[in-house]
Design an enzyme around this catalytic site. Structure first.
Site, PDB file in Angstrom:
ATOM      1  N   ASP A  10       0.858  -1.189   0.000  1.00 37.01           N
ATOM      2  CA  ASP A  10       0.000   0.000   0.000  1.00 37.01           C
ATOM      3  C   ASP A  10       0.893   1.237   0.000  1.00 37.01           C
ATOM      4  O   ASP A  10       1.686   1.439   0.917  1.00 37.01           O
ATOM      5  CB  ASP A  10      -0.895  -0.035   1.251  1.00 37.01           C
ATOM      6  CG  ASP A  10      -1.840   1.155   1.311  1.00 37.01           C
ATOM      7  OD1 ASP A  10      -1.849   1.980   0.375  1.00 37.01           O
ATOM      8  OD2 ASP A  10      -2.571   1.266   2.316  1.00 37.01           O
ATOM      9  N   ASP A 108      -3.376   2.347  -5.720  1.00 41.76           N
ATOM     10  CA  ASP A 108      -2.106   2.316  -4.970  1.00 41.76           C
ATOM     11  C   ASP A 108      -1.972   1.113  -4.036  1.00 41.76           C
ATOM     12  O   ASP A 108      -1.193   1.154  -3.099  1.00 41.76           O
ATOM     13  CB  ASP A 108      -1.927   3.625  -4.194  1.00 41.76           C
ATOM     14  CG  ASP A 108      -2.646   3.617  -2.869  1.00 41.76           C
ATOM     15  OD1 ASP A 108      -3.753   3.041  -2.793  1.00 41.76           O
ATOM     16  OD2 ASP A 108      -2.105   4.176  -1.898  1.00 41.76           O
ATOM     17  N   GLU A 109      -2.717   0.069  -4.300  1.00 42.76           N
ATOM     18  CA  GLU A 109      -2.719  -1.084  -3.398  1.00 42.76           C
ATOM     19  C   GLU A 109      -2.808  -2.372  -4.188  1.00 42.76           C
ATOM     20  O   GLU A 109      -3.574  -2.446  -5.153  1.00 42.76           O
ATOM     21  CB  GLU A 109      -4.007  -1.048  -2.567  1.00 42.76           C
ATOM     22  CG  GLU A 109      -3.854  -0.695  -1.129  1.00 42.76           C
ATOM     23  CD  GLU A 109      -5.231  -0.646  -0.493  1.00 42.76           C
ATOM     24  OE1 GLU A 109      -5.719  -1.701  -0.069  1.00 42.76           O
ATOM     25  OE2 GLU A 109      -5.816   0.457  -0.457  1.00 42.76           O
TER      26      GLU A 109
HETATM   27  P1  TTP Z   1      -5.349   5.405   0.545  1.00 44.39           P
HETATM   28  O1  TTP Z   1      -4.405   4.262   0.347  1.00 44.39           O
HETATM   29  O2  TTP Z   1      -6.553   5.162   1.375  1.00 44.39           O
HETATM   30  O3  TTP Z   1      -4.593   6.639   1.215  1.00 44.39           O
HETATM   31  P2  TTP Z   1      -3.158   7.233   0.963  1.00 44.39           P
HETATM   32  O4  TTP Z   1      -2.341   6.393   0.047  1.00 44.39           O
HETATM   33  O5  TTP Z   1      -3.292   8.649   0.536  1.00 44.39           O
HETATM   34  O6  TTP Z   1      -2.539   7.249   2.414  1.00 44.39           O
HETATM   35  P3  TTP Z   1      -2.055   6.016   3.333  1.00 44.39           P
HETATM   36  O7  TTP Z   1      -0.595   6.266   3.574  1.00 44.39           O
HETATM   37  O8  TTP Z   1      -2.869   6.100   4.557  1.00 44.39           O
HETATM   38  O9  TTP Z   1      -2.287   4.754   2.564  1.00 44.39           O
HETATM   39  O10 TTP Z   1      -5.828   5.937  -0.847  1.00 44.39           O
HETATM   40  C1  TTP Z   1      -4.959   5.966  -1.982  1.00 44.39           C
HETATM   41  C2  TTP Z   1      -5.265   7.190  -2.812  1.00 44.39           C
HETATM   42  O11 TTP Z   1      -6.633   7.157  -3.203  1.00 44.39           O
HETATM   43  C3  TTP Z   1      -5.070   8.477  -2.068  1.00 44.39           C
HETATM   44  O12 TTP Z   1      -3.735   8.975  -2.175  1.00 44.39           O
HETATM   45  C4  TTP Z   1      -6.076   9.391  -2.705  1.00 44.39           C
HETATM   46  C5  TTP Z   1      -7.178   8.455  -3.175  1.00 44.39           C
HETATM   47  N1  TTP Z   1      -8.334   8.535  -2.253  1.00 44.39           N
HETATM   48  C6  TTP Z   1      -9.310   9.469  -2.517  1.00 44.39           C
HETATM   49  O13 TTP Z   1      -9.187  10.171  -3.514  1.00 44.39           O
HETATM   50  N2  TTP Z   1     -10.383   9.575  -1.681  1.00 44.39           N
HETATM   51  C7  TTP Z   1     -10.527   8.803  -0.576  1.00 44.39           C
HETATM   52  O14 TTP Z   1     -11.516   8.941   0.170  1.00 44.39           O
HETATM   53  C8  TTP Z   1      -9.508   7.833  -0.299  1.00 44.39           C
HETATM   54  C9  TTP Z   1      -9.610   6.976   0.931  1.00 44.39           C
HETATM   55  C10 TTP Z   1      -8.426   7.742  -1.160  1.00 44.39           C
HETATM   56 CA    CA Z   2      -2.203   4.134   0.318  1.00 43.97          CA
END
Ligand code: TTP
Ligand code: CA
Length: 402
Positions: A10, A108-109
């Protein structure tokens, strides 16, 4: 079950991290990626925030006005979906060096099954380190990885030491690892289930693991009860299924007879657009690339596409683009055999109320949901069509356009 090595990778603060790496001036500052804040009057939401901004309590899906209130001096940026999709592909290419068994679950996962790669590259944790190093060196980004023998455990693990974490749960340690975690971490435990767990006296996964299977089945039914029973004890055999993520979503129609009336073609395309928008919303997705396909009598086919800066999933955002693409692709003298519309460059839409992808009109996702509800009862097209078609029918004759 055989001894599997599953990774859940992730990316950290993904959109914000991409922005930071590409603009050194942002380093060390709080960065918020989302809709236009308009000095606190903006109506959209936060897509994500970097870790510096999270210290102000700013996070995904928060109203952008609230983020502004918490930290007006943060750097506020609009999302650049194409860029993030490109980076996502680069990261996928790194994964592919280590295994073919990759199940992307969002931009991103991903889950990776690296069991068969262990002979070549070392055990799961060693492979996780190699992947983190490659992402750091080649992409100047950090990822957090969970390594375990199941998807469920790997997914939880990746989240426990963010950012830049690597959490390994050794085979045999699963139950102990899960026991102290809050019950809400169990996959499939929504608000209703949580309330029931509370009544059963469970606050941690360990509490649930201590219950008899029968008790859980009585409380949650056969399938959920069994699932909670197994998951709470760390049992999860689900395979990593490659290529799971949907890359596009579209609909097309072949006319019973080839059509020359452009109003019919437009009306049909609008209908398809509504269906695609509703499906996207139901799947909590939004797409940045709109593609329109036209097939003429005789079967010659053309497509036209455009990528927007951020993903959309409402008909009022998609339709103007689709209509414009149709009009540029069209050759009015030829009869049309098929018309279709597809949304790609998909990303998950913010769950719940306001959609982050409709930055300036927090309202239209609500409207769209109301329309979905009506469409379910009365058939699609009941509400939006009249308003949207007015424009189509009032416009100049198609022959005046190319
Ligand atoms: P996430 O993996 O939930 O968050 P993140 O990568 O920004 O942070 P973390 O380090 O906690 O993993 O989401 C991945 C991307 O998806 C994030 O950068 C932006 C997008 N996203 C949105 O646009 N809206 C949302 O509500 C969420 C949860 C994510
Ligand atoms: Ca993430």
């Amino acid at each position: 079950m055989g001894k599997r090595a599953i990774l859940h990778v992730d990316m950290d603060a993904f959109y914000a991290a991409v922005e930071e790496r590409e603009n050194p001036a942002l380093r060390g500052k709080p960065v918020v990626v989302g809709s236009e804040p308009k000095e606190g009057r903006g109506r959209g939401v936060v897509a994500t925030a970097n870790y510096a901004a999270r210290r102000y309590g700013i996070g995904s899906a928060m109203p952008i006005s609230e983020a502004w209130r918490r930290c007006p001096k943060a750097v506020y940026l609009r999302p650049r979906m194409r860029r993030y999709a490109d980076v996502s592909k680069q990261i996928q290419a790194i994964f592919e060096r280590f295994t073919d068994l990759i199940e992307p679950i969002s931009i991103d996962e991903a889950f990776l099954d690296v069991t068969a790669s262990e002979r070549l590259y070392g055990d799961g944790p060693a492979i996780a380190s190699l992947i983190k190093d490659a992402i750091r060196k080649e992409e100047r980004l950090t990822a957090s990885i969970g390594c375990a023998k199941s998807k469920f455990i790997a997914k939880i693990a990746s989240d426990l030491d963010k950012p830049d974490g690597l959490v390994v749960v050794r085979p045999g340690d699963e139950a102990e690892f899960l026991a102290p975690l809050p019950i809400g971490r169990l996959w499939g435990a929504g608000p209703k289930a949580l309330e029931r767990f509370r009544r059963l006296g469970c606050t941690t996964i360990g509490d649930a693991a201590g219950l008899d299977r029968d008790v859980l089945v009585r409380a949650f039914g056969d399938s959920m009860g069994d699932r909670f029973h197994r998951l709470s004890r760390g049992i999860d055999d689900r395979p990593v299924v490659p290529g799971h993520v949907r890359k596009s979503l579209g609909k097309e129609t072949t006319f019973g007879e080839d059509v020359s009336d452009r109003r019919v073609v437009e009306r049909t395309l609008l209908d398809l657009t509504e269906q695609v928008a509703a499906l996207l919303r139901r799947k909590r997705l939004a797409g940045a690339t709109v593609t329109v396909k036209l097939r003429w009598e005789g079967f010659e086919t053309v497509t036209r596409q455009r990528t927007l800066e951020s993903p959309v999933n409402t008909v009022d955002k998609i339709w103007p683009v689709a209509r414009e693409l149709l009009r540029t692709a069209d050759r009015p003298r030829r009869r049309v055999r098929l018309v279709g519309v597809t949304l790609s460059t998909l990303d998950r839409a913010a769950s719940g109320q306001a959609d982050m992808f409709v930055p300036d009109t927090g309202l239209d996702i609500k409207v769209a949901e109301a329309v979905d509800a009506l469409a379910e009862r009365f058939g699609s097209g009941t509400v939006t069509r009249a308003a949207l078609l007015e424009d189509a029918e009032d416009r100049e004759e198609p022959t005046e356009r190319r």
